[in-house]
Scaffold this active site. Structure first.
Site, PDB file in Angstrom:
ATOM      1  CG  HIS A 191      -1.845  -1.873 -10.139  1.00  0.00           C
ATOM      2  ND1 HIS A 191      -1.347  -2.903 -10.897  1.00  0.00           N
ATOM      3  CD2 HIS A 191      -2.862  -2.388  -9.418  1.00  0.00           C
ATOM      4  CE1 HIS A 191      -2.031  -4.005 -10.634  1.00  0.00           C
ATOM      5  NE2 HIS A 191      -2.966  -3.719  -9.742  1.00  0.00           N
TER       6      HIS A 191
ATOM      7  CE  LYS B 108       7.869 -12.813  -6.031  1.00  0.00           C
ATOM      8  NZ  LYS B 108       9.143 -13.318  -6.509  1.00  0.00           N
TER       9      LYS B 108
END
Length: 189
Positions: free
Chosen positions: A39, A104
């Site tokens: 990222h 999650k």
């Protein structure tokens, strides 16, 4: 409760808009993996006006760093990582066309707002079940940042990959809604 089958990348915005927090979904098709280091590199590339290693348009990113594959297998354990670690990068990727994320845990309010503003969706996969989730991955190809090892970007082909809608395109949050519903039902007893 029925499971909704969805092909990815998303083919139309109506599919995203139809999803609600708590919906159980089976994803099939192509997605990409990316964690923290990937990222950061994608953000750097975008800030330099460079093309990313894959087209973000209508795509889904899975926050996973799979373990090495055992002999005869295509991938090792492939359970989700904590999504909040990607929060500082997520709004930019959503603005550039990303439509879904799998991970999650909770997302920040900034990310939830960006999901709503960009008509996207956040799914949760079940942490601790990486070996079972890996069985739903039918092919794996490293496409970028190979030097990052398990954090390299991979293209995955999924068949009926199970997950749940947490944040929908309207900014609703299943974690908050389910906690409120529990509190209400608990106070009645």
């Amino acid at each position: 409760m029925a499971q909704i089958k969805i092909d990815v990348p998303f083919q139309d915005i109506d599919t995203i808009k139809s999803l609600r927090p708590g919906d159980r979904v089976l994803l099939s098709g192509s997605i990409y993996t990316a964690r923290d280091a990937a990222h950061k590199r994608m953000e750097e590339q975008l800030k330099r006006n460079e093309n990313l290693p894959f087209d973000l348009q209508n795509q889904v990113i899975y926050y996973v760093g799979p373990t090495p594959a055992k002999p005869g297998e295509i991938i090792g354990s492939a359970g989700p990582t904590t999504s909040s670690r990607m929060d500082k990068y997520t709004p930019l990727l959503l603005e550039k066309g990303l439509k879904g994320m799998i991970g999650k845990g909770y997302r920040s309010q900034t990310v939830i707002d960006s999901i709503a503003n960009n008509c996207a969706v956040y799914f949760a996969a079940i942490g601790g079940s990486g070996a079972l989730l890996a069985r739903r991955i039918k092919s794996v190809e490293v496409i970028a940042y190979e030097d990052l090892g398990t954090e390299a970007i991979r293209k995955l082909e999924l068949i009926d990959f199970p997950c749940m809608v947490i944040n929908d395109s309207e900014g609703r949050d299943w974690y908050k809604e389910s906690q409120e519903a529990f509190k209400k039902s608990s106070s009645k007893t």
